[in-house]
Motif scaffolding. Structure first.
Motif, PDB file in Angstrom:
ATOM      1  N   HIS A  97       7.697   3.086 -13.473  1.00 45.56           N
ATOM      2  CA  HIS A  97       6.666   3.888 -14.124  1.00 45.56           C
ATOM      3  C   HIS A  97       6.088   4.967 -13.214  1.00 45.56           C
ATOM      4  N   PHE A  98       6.501   5.006 -11.951  1.00 50.09           N
ATOM      5  CA  PHE A  98       5.965   5.983 -11.002  1.00 50.09           C
ATOM      6  C   PHE A  98       6.750   7.288 -11.082  1.00 50.09           C
ATOM      7  N   PRO A  99       6.062   8.436 -11.018  1.00 51.36           N
ATOM      8  CA  PRO A  99       6.774   9.711 -10.957  1.00 51.36           C
ATOM      9  C   PRO A  99       7.656   9.777  -9.712  1.00 51.36           C
ATOM     10  N   VAL A 100       8.728  10.521  -9.818  1.00 57.79           N
ATOM     11  CA  VAL A 100       9.706  10.615  -8.739  1.00 57.79           C
ATOM     12  C   VAL A 100       9.067  11.094  -7.440  1.00 57.79           C
ATOM     13  N   GLN A 101       8.327  12.206  -7.507  1.00 61.54           N
ATOM     14  CA  GLN A 101       7.778  12.747  -6.265  1.00 61.54           C
ATOM     15  C   GLN A 101       6.787  11.779  -5.628  1.00 61.54           C
ATOM     16  N   ARG A 102       6.000  11.098  -6.432  1.00 58.47           N
ATOM     17  CA  ARG A 102       5.026  10.162  -5.876  1.00 58.47           C
ATOM     18  C   ARG A 102       5.719   9.044  -5.107  1.00 58.47           C
ATOM     19  N   GLN A 103       6.867   8.599  -5.596  1.00 59.34           N
ATOM     20  CA  GLN A 103       7.586   7.543  -4.882  1.00 59.34           C
ATOM     21  C   GLN A 103       8.085   8.036  -3.526  1.00 59.34           C
ATOM     22  N   VAL A 104       8.577   9.269  -3.486  1.00 63.44           N
ATOM     23  CA  VAL A 104       9.031   9.822  -2.212  1.00 63.44           C
ATOM     24  C   VAL A 104       7.842  10.011  -1.271  1.00 63.44           C
ATOM     25  N   GLU A 105       6.721  10.470  -1.806  1.00 59.41           N
ATOM     26  CA  GLU A 105       5.517  10.634  -0.975  1.00 59.41           C
ATOM     27  C   GLU A 105       5.080   9.300  -0.385  1.00 59.41           C
ATOM     28  N   LEU A 106       5.155   8.239  -1.157  1.00 60.27           N
ATOM     29  CA  LEU A 106       4.770   6.924  -0.645  1.00 60.27           C
ATOM     30  C   LEU A 106       5.688   6.470   0.479  1.00 60.27           C
ATOM     31  N   ALA A 107       6.984   6.786   0.373  1.00 59.05           N
ATOM     32  CA  ALA A 107       7.917   6.459   1.454  1.00 59.05           C
ATOM     33  C   ALA A 107       7.542   7.220   2.727  1.00 59.05           C
ATOM     34  N   LEU A 108       7.165   8.478   2.569  1.00 59.35           N
ATOM     35  CA  LEU A 108       6.733   9.268   3.728  1.00 59.35           C
ATOM     36  C   LEU A 108       5.432   8.719   4.311  1.00 59.35           C
ATOM     37  N   PHE A 109       4.532   8.303   3.434  1.00 60.97           N
ATOM     38  CA  PHE A 109       3.270   7.706   3.849  1.00 60.97           C
ATOM     39  C   PHE A 109       3.534   6.486   4.730  1.00 60.97           C
ATOM     40  N   GLU A 110       4.477   5.650   4.295  1.00 58.78           N
ATOM     41  CA  GLU A 110       4.838   4.456   5.050  1.00 58.78           C
ATOM     42  C   GLU A 110       5.458   4.837   6.391  1.00 58.78           C
ATOM     43  N   ARG A 111       6.345   5.814   6.369  1.00 54.56           N
ATOM     44  CA  ARG A 111       7.005   6.240   7.608  1.00 54.56           C
ATOM     45  C   ARG A 111       6.012   6.706   8.665  1.00 54.56           C
ATOM     46  N   GLU A 112       4.990   7.390   8.223  1.00 54.08           N
ATOM     47  CA  GLU A 112       4.001   7.926   9.153  1.00 54.08           C
ATOM     48  C   GLU A 112       2.934   6.913   9.545  1.00 54.08           C
ATOM     49  N   GLY A 113       3.051   5.673   9.057  1.00 61.49           N
ATOM     50  CA  GLY A 113       2.079   4.640   9.409  1.00 61.49           C
ATOM     51  C   GLY A 113       0.710   4.863   8.807  1.00 61.49           C
TER      52      GLY A 113
END
Length: 247
Positions: A93-109
Motif C-alpha cells: 500500500h506504500f507509494p513507490v518513492q516513499r519505499q525508496v526514501e525509507l530505504a535511504l533513511f535506513e541507510r543513513e541511520g
C-alpha cells in the motif's frame, strides 16, 4: 580486481538432509556470477546462508576480508551486502518513492529520528527520485506498489537494493513470474547495474544467464558440480547431463 565476497566450505544440514556440501566461491568487483542447477540443488539455501537468513553449520563467509559468518542480516547489509528475493517483499500500500526514501533513511541511520518527516531530508528525496528514474519508474513514484505490474515491482526491489549502496548484490530469480512482455525492461536494468558492483544471480532462464553472466557456478545435490565461463559451462558434459540437457 578487489575480492568482495568469499565463501569457503559452506555446509548446511536439515536433520538428515545435507543441503549444501562444502560450497566455495568468490566474487570480485564487476563479477556477474550466475548460480544455476536443478530444483533442489541447494541454490536458495546457499544464498540464504550468504545473506544471513540461515546460519551455516560449517564454513566461513567474508565480505571485503571481514568474517561475517555469524553476523545478522542487518549487519551484512551495513557491510555492503544487499539482496532481492524470489517472491516480492514490498509493502503493497506504500507509494513507490516513499519505499525508496525509507530505504535511504535506513541507510543513513536516521530511523532513530522517526519523529522527523522524511520530507525534512530533500537530498534523500532527490536521490530516491534519481533511482526511480534510473529504473524507468519516475511516472510511478506516487503509485502504491500493489498497482504496479509484476515486472515493475521487480524493478522497485532492485531500486531498494541499490539505495543501500551495496558492494555485492544477490538476486534470487529476478525473472520469476515476470511476463515475457515485461522482461525487456528488467534485462535493461540488469545490464545497467553499476559496473563495480559484484552480482550473484540465481536464475532458471538460461537465455538470461548466458547473456548476463561472466562466470557460472553450477550446483547439484548441494555441491559444486562446475564453475567457469558461460562457454565452459555450455560445453561441460557433466553440466549438460545434470541440467542443461542438449539445449
Amino acid at each position: 580486481m578487489t575480492v568482495l565476497l568469499e565463501v569457503e566450505s559452506l555446509d548446511k544440514r536439515f536433520g538428515g538432509l545435507h543441503v549444501t556440501r562444502g560450497v566455495s566461491f568468490s566474487i570480485h568487483e564487476g563479477d556477474r556470477l550466475a548460480l544455476i542447477g536443478p530444483n533442489g540443488a541447494g541454490k536458495t539455501t546457499l544464498v540464504n546462508q550468504v545473506s544471513g537468513v540461515l546460519a551455516p553449520d560449517g564454513g566461513q563467509i567474508r565480505l571485503r576480508g571481514e568474517d561475517v559468518t555469524t553476523r545478522s542480516q542487518a549487519q551484512r547489509v551495513r557491510a555492503g551486502l544487499a539482496r532481492t528475493f524470489q517472491i516480492t517483499t514490498l509493502a503493497p500500500h506504500f507509494p513507490v518513492q516513499r519505499q525508496v526514501e525509507l530505504a535511504l533513511f535506513e541507510r543513513e541511520g536516521l530511523t532513530g529520528r522517526a519523529w522527523r518527516s522524511i520530507d525534512a531530508y530533500p537530498a534523500l528525496q532527490d536521490e530516491a527520485g534519481a533511482l526511480l528514474a534510473r529504473f524507468g519508474l519516475r511516472e510511478q513514484a506516487a503509485t502504491p506498489t500493489e498497482r504496479l505490474a509484476y515486472g515493475e515491482q521487480r524493478l522497485v526491489e532492485m531500486a531498494l537494493a541499490l539505495a543501500l549502496r551495496p558492494r555485492v548484490l544477490l538476486l534470487d530469480e529476478p525473472m520469476a513470474g515476470v511476463p515475457k512482455g515485461d522482461g525487456t525492461r528488467l534485462l535493461a536494468a540488469l545490464d545497467a547495474l553499476p559496473r563495480e558492483l559484484g552480482v550473484l544471480i540465481i536464475e532458471h532462464d538460461m537465455d538470461l544467464v548466458f547473456r548476463f553472466a561472466t562466470r557460472i557456478l553450477v550446483l547439484a545435490e548441494g555441491a559444486v558440480l562446475a564453475e567457469g565461463t558461460p562457454e565452459d559451462i555450455r560445453r561441460d558434459p557433466k553440466v549438460r547431463a545434470a541440467y542443461l540437457g542438449n539445449s
